[in-house]
Design an enzyme around this catalytic site. Structure first.
Site, PDB file in Angstrom:
ATOM      1  N   HIS A 183      28.107  19.116 -34.039  1.00  0.00           N
ATOM      2  CA  HIS A 183      27.729  18.844 -32.650  1.00  0.00           C
ATOM      3  C   HIS A 183      27.864  20.102 -31.799  1.00  0.00           C
ATOM      4  CE1 HIS A 183      28.811  14.296 -33.337  1.00  0.00           C
ATOM      5  NE2 HIS A 183      27.823  14.729 -34.097  1.00  0.00           N
TER       6      HIS A 183
HETATM    7  C1  FAD Z   1      24.423  17.294 -40.538  1.00  0.00           C
HETATM    8  C2  FAD Z   1      24.353  16.850 -39.123  1.00  0.00           C
HETATM    9  C3  FAD Z   1      24.827  15.576 -38.798  1.00  0.00           C
HETATM   10  C4  FAD Z   1      24.765  15.141 -37.476  1.00  0.00           C
HETATM   11  N1  FAD Z   1      25.058  13.837 -37.200  1.00  0.00           N
HETATM   12  C5  FAD Z   1      24.767  13.344 -35.970  1.00  0.00           C
HETATM   13  C6  FAD Z   1      24.841  11.951 -35.706  1.00  0.00           C
HETATM   14  O1  FAD Z   1      25.100  11.125 -36.583  1.00  0.00           O
HETATM   15  N2  FAD Z   1      24.586  11.531 -34.437  1.00  0.00           N
HETATM   16  C7  FAD Z   1      24.259  12.385 -33.431  1.00  0.00           C
HETATM   17  O2  FAD Z   1      24.078  11.948 -32.305  1.00  0.00           O
HETATM   18  N3  FAD Z   1      24.174  13.713 -33.673  1.00  0.00           N
HETATM   19  C8  FAD Z   1      24.374  14.206 -34.919  1.00  0.00           C
HETATM   20  N4  FAD Z   1      24.220  15.533 -35.166  1.00  0.00           N
HETATM   21  C9  FAD Z   1      23.942  16.435 -34.040  1.00  0.00           C
HETATM   22  C10 FAD Z   1      22.527  16.374 -33.493  1.00  0.00           C
HETATM   23  O3  FAD Z   1      21.610  16.124 -34.532  1.00  0.00           O
HETATM   24  C11 FAD Z   1      22.228  17.722 -32.790  1.00  0.00           C
HETATM   25  O4  FAD Z   1      23.200  17.954 -31.809  1.00  0.00           O
HETATM   26  C12 FAD Z   1      20.878  17.705 -32.112  1.00  0.00           C
HETATM   27  O5  FAD Z   1      19.887  17.317 -33.040  1.00  0.00           O
HETATM   28  C13 FAD Z   1      20.528  19.086 -31.527  1.00  0.00           C
HETATM   29  O6  FAD Z   1      19.313  18.985 -30.820  1.00  0.00           O
HETATM   30  P1  FAD Z   1      18.614  20.263 -30.158  1.00  0.00           P
HETATM   31  O7  FAD Z   1      17.335  19.778 -29.570  1.00  0.00           O
HETATM   32  O8  FAD Z   1      19.577  20.954 -29.273  1.00  0.00           O
HETATM   33  O9  FAD Z   1      18.318  21.252 -31.379  1.00  0.00           O
HETATM   34  P2  FAD Z   1      17.487  20.990 -32.747  1.00  0.00           P
HETATM   35  O10 FAD Z   1      17.249  19.543 -32.955  1.00  0.00           O
HETATM   36  O11 FAD Z   1      18.166  21.758 -33.793  1.00  0.00           O
HETATM   37  O12 FAD Z   1      16.063  21.633 -32.436  1.00  0.00           O
HETATM   38  C14 FAD Z   1      15.819  23.001 -32.422  1.00  0.00           C
HETATM   39  C15 FAD Z   1      14.491  23.248 -33.102  1.00  0.00           C
HETATM   40  O13 FAD Z   1      14.055  24.573 -32.825  1.00  0.00           O
HETATM   41  C16 FAD Z   1      13.494  25.134 -33.988  1.00  0.00           C
HETATM   42  N5  FAD Z   1      13.585  26.597 -33.860  1.00  0.00           N
HETATM   43  C17 FAD Z   1      14.704  27.350 -33.850  1.00  0.00           C
HETATM   44  N6  FAD Z   1      14.391  28.652 -33.723  1.00  0.00           N
HETATM   45  C18 FAD Z   1      13.045  28.718 -33.621  1.00  0.00           C
HETATM   46  C19 FAD Z   1      12.125  29.793 -33.483  1.00  0.00           C
HETATM   47  N7  FAD Z   1      12.533  31.056 -33.398  1.00  0.00           N
HETATM   48  N8  FAD Z   1      10.800  29.498 -33.443  1.00  0.00           N
HETATM   49  C20 FAD Z   1      10.346  28.219 -33.543  1.00  0.00           C
HETATM   50  N9  FAD Z   1      11.190  27.174 -33.676  1.00  0.00           N
HETATM   51  C21 FAD Z   1      12.517  27.422 -33.715  1.00  0.00           C
HETATM   52  C22 FAD Z   1      14.330  24.555 -35.114  1.00  0.00           C
HETATM   53  O14 FAD Z   1      13.668  24.626 -36.354  1.00  0.00           O
HETATM   54  C23 FAD Z   1      14.562  23.127 -34.619  1.00  0.00           C
HETATM   55  O15 FAD Z   1      13.566  22.227 -35.068  1.00  0.00           O
HETATM   56  C24 FAD Z   1      24.277  16.006 -36.467  1.00  0.00           C
HETATM   57  C25 FAD Z   1      23.796  17.267 -36.795  1.00  0.00           C
HETATM   58  C26 FAD Z   1      23.800  17.690 -38.119  1.00  0.00           C
HETATM   59  C27 FAD Z   1      23.237  19.051 -38.446  1.00  0.00           C
END
Ligand code: FAD
Ligand code: NAG
Ligand code: NAG
Ligand code: NAG
Ligand code: NAG
Length: 584
Positions: A510
């Protein structure tokens, strides 16, 4: 009579259509006409909004903005629809541990010596996470200054599309009963809400164990106004060069496709409405800001980032990762395959969650550890500590299906770290330090959390899933013996829970921060000191919302999408008024 026959046929037709419709819908899920390989992108294209990262927040945001503007989503990974079985609940660990070069899970090891993962796929974290869905707490919304009714509507928009009530079978129910016996009360039944006590929350896995992801939110998009490029790695945000005391303004991005060809996308018009929006997650958003010249000037100069657009030493600061400590409990009874369903929301700031029946493939475990070794060579972590953990490992990690895992997550956390560039490659991991348990309050929460887990394990309600004669204290030794991280074990004669927490710390994934509210972005998520650029994702969080962040991260994408469109309508209205005035 004729009328009835007509009705009969009519009903059959309707039934066939409904059946046909839903059947096709399943079959073609993710067969979006607007989703393309970046290799097919033109050298230069123009859009009202350019969203970097088609992840958890990014998909919700893009689908929303496309209702009233043209939108480009640039996602470095591929499509989760390419391999639906990989996202089924039984493959959770296997997909997470598949860290081969272009897999959906990118391994990183923090300077703290803890293995971690980043999503690299459309849908982001929702494609590789444990699926638990639970809304954020009241205080979090107050602090962010959000409008309550719009927050409610945004959560519902997400929930309608992709959230389910979990099945609550044997193991999860026994775990819930144990939590209640251990004093984490009252029993709040099933709810998305963040309430003290024990509850079942939502899940993005349906009853067949199939995962639904943020990529499904793109079903809400206007297919005529949105383009999603996959395998599109953004390298840089482009800014107009500053003249005099004009603020720098984002006007486009540079991205590379899978064949190494470089493309440019620019904002359609340089008015006040169109924007570049970073939704690349807590690791890549601060990293990309830095690589584009927004960050601590001296650090950027040291890595040859040129030009420095804006000196903001807060970019990359406030990185935090909620520590997670697990207890592994072999079971004499078969258990269902479950990830997080029940959760204990304690009054002392620790969240207790659990899963059962996980399976790990040996070969993936091996490749994961090879990946760890390779990465560790790049960190400051002393390599001599590592080898002693690796040898006995892969057999022990061959986790049998007959076991449960109960974990504690420290809320907040108070301990903070930072992110720095290691090089100027946007595909590489920057250096990240979280300083787990540096703050004594975080450590106290872990101690209370583990003590509560021990009570759950010893409870009557849980007894069916624990071997007679095995003590909760004895189970802690399993984790001490496993290489759950790269940190040294300090085994003392008098068992010390504080030391146990520090030695066995893992991540619950997280992690957040790096572009925090009030430090890098303002209350509208606009990057301070520059124009036409926002950050909307988990990097803006001051703490992890609720027990688990994905609900609030998707909600934020939807919420801000709506806010931006509302503002757009107002600005457009004013401009039309002015045109009318000048014409008159
Ligand atoms: C193993 C695991 C288990 C988890 N379990 C839970 C759970 O059960 N419940 C819950 O609520 N949360 C859970 N989480 C946490 C939650 O999934 C994350 O906090 C959340 O998905 C983050 O969202 P975000 O939009 O900030 O980033 P992300 O969803 O990571 O999105 C960022 C995106 O940007 C893309 N990106 C990055 N750099 C570039 C670039 N240079 N060019 C183009 N694209 C790029 C990436 O590929 C990615 O698709 C878990 C996370 C993980 C990894
Ligand atoms: C996807 O859609 C296209 C046209 O929109 C169609 O030709 C193709 O058969 C579809 N593929 C699948 C697997 O449904
Ligand atoms: C996209 O293009 C790259 C490079 O040509 C190729 O390797 C990749 O398989 C393509 N992906 C899809 C989904 O077509
Ligand atoms: C829930 O617990 C917290 C302490 O973590 C406390 O501040 C809060 O008042 C409690 N809420 C309710 C409704 O009891
Ligand atoms: C590991 O799993 C494999 C495949 O299920 C099995 O054959 C093997 O016996 C297991 N090893 C141990 C030590 O449990």
């Amino acid at each position: 009579m004729d009328f009835h026959i007509f009705r009969f046929f009519h009903l059959i037709l309707v039934a066939v259509f409904i059946f046909h419709d839903s059947w096709c819908y399943c079959d073609e899920a993710g067969n979006y006409s607007f989703m393309k390989n970046a290799t097919s992108a033109p050298t230069l294209s123009h859009f009202d909004y350019i969203i970097i990262g088609g992840g958890t927040a990014g998909c919700a945001l893009a689908a929303t903005l496309s209702r009233d503007a043209t939108v480009l989503v640039l996602e470095r990974g591929g499509s989760p629809y390419d391999n639906p079985a990989a996202t089924d609940i039984g493959n959770f660990a296997n997909t997470l541990l598949d860290v081969t070069p272009n897999s959906w899970s990118q391994l990183f090891v923090s300077e703290d010596g803890v293995y971690n993962s980043r999503a690299r796929v459309l849908g982001g974290g929702t494609v590789i996470n444990a699926g638990f869905y639970s809304r954020g707490e009241e205080d979090f919304m107050k602090e962010a200054g959000w409008d309550r009714e719009e927050v409610e509507a945004a959560y519902e928009w997400v929930e309608k599309k992709m959230v389910f009530e979990p099945p609550a079978k044997g193991w999860q129910s026994a775990f819930r009963d144990g939590l209640l016996e251990a004093g984490v009360s009252p029993n709040n039944g099933f709810t998305f809400g963040h309430i003290n006590g024990t509850k079942f929350g939502g899940t993005i896995f349906d009853r067949d164990g199939h995962r639904h992801t943020a990529a499904n939110l793109l079903e809400y998009a206007n297919p005529n106004t949105i383009v999603v490029y996959l395998h599109a790695s953004v390298h840089k945000i482009l800014f107009t060069t500053t003249k005099g005391n004009q603020r720098p303004k984002a006007y486009g991005v540079i991205f590379e496709d899978a064949s190494g060809v470089v493309h440019k996308a620019e904002l359609a018009t340089q008015d006040s409405m169109n924007e570049v929006i970073l939704s690349a997650g807590a690791i890549a958003s601060p990293q990309l800001l830095m690589l584009s010249g927004v960050g601590p000037a001296a650090h950027l100069k040291a890595y040859g980032v040129n030009p420095v657009i804006l000196d903001n030493p807060m970019v990359g600061q406030g990185m935090a990762d909620n520590p997670m400590n697990p207890v592994f409990i072999p079971s004499p009874e078969p258990v269902e395959v479950s990830l997080v369903q029940a959760v204990g929301i304690t009054k002392f700031g620790s969240y207790i969650e659990g899963g059962s029946g996980l399976s790990l493939s040996i070969s993936l475990t091996r490749s994961f550890l090879d990946g760890v070794l390779k990465l560790v060579k790049k960190t400051k972590f002393p390599t001599h500590l590592i080898s002693k953990f690796f040898e006995p490992l892969d057999l022990r990690l061959n986790v049998t299906a007959k076991a449960g895992v109960i974990i504690q997550k420290t809320d907040g956390p108070f301990s903070r770290g930072h992110l720095e560039l290691r090089n100027t490659d946007p595909n590489d991991n920057p250096s990240v330090t979280f300083n787990y348990y540096q703050d004594p309050e975080d450590l106290n929460k872990c101690v209370e959390g583990i003590s509560t887990i021990m009570k759950v394990i010893e409870s009557k309600g849980y007894s069916k899933y624990k071997y007679d004669g095995v003590s909760a204290r004895g189970l802690l030794d399993i984790i001490l013996a496993l290489p759950t991280n790269l940190r040294a074990r300090h085994i003392t004669s008098a068992f010390d829970l504080k030391q146990y927490c520090k030695d066995t710390v893992m991540t619950i994934y997280h992690y957040h921060g790096g572009c925090q509210l009030g430090k890098v972005v303002d209350n509208d998520y606009k990057v301070l000191g520059v124009d036409a650029l926002r950050v909307i994702d988990g990097s803006t969080f001051l703490k992890s919302p609720g027990t688990n962040p994905q609900a609030t991260t998707m909600m934020l994408g939807r919420y801000m999408g709506q806010k931006i469109l509302q503002k757009r309508t107002i600005i457009r209205g004013k401009e039309e008024e002015e045109t009318v005035k000048t014409e008159l």
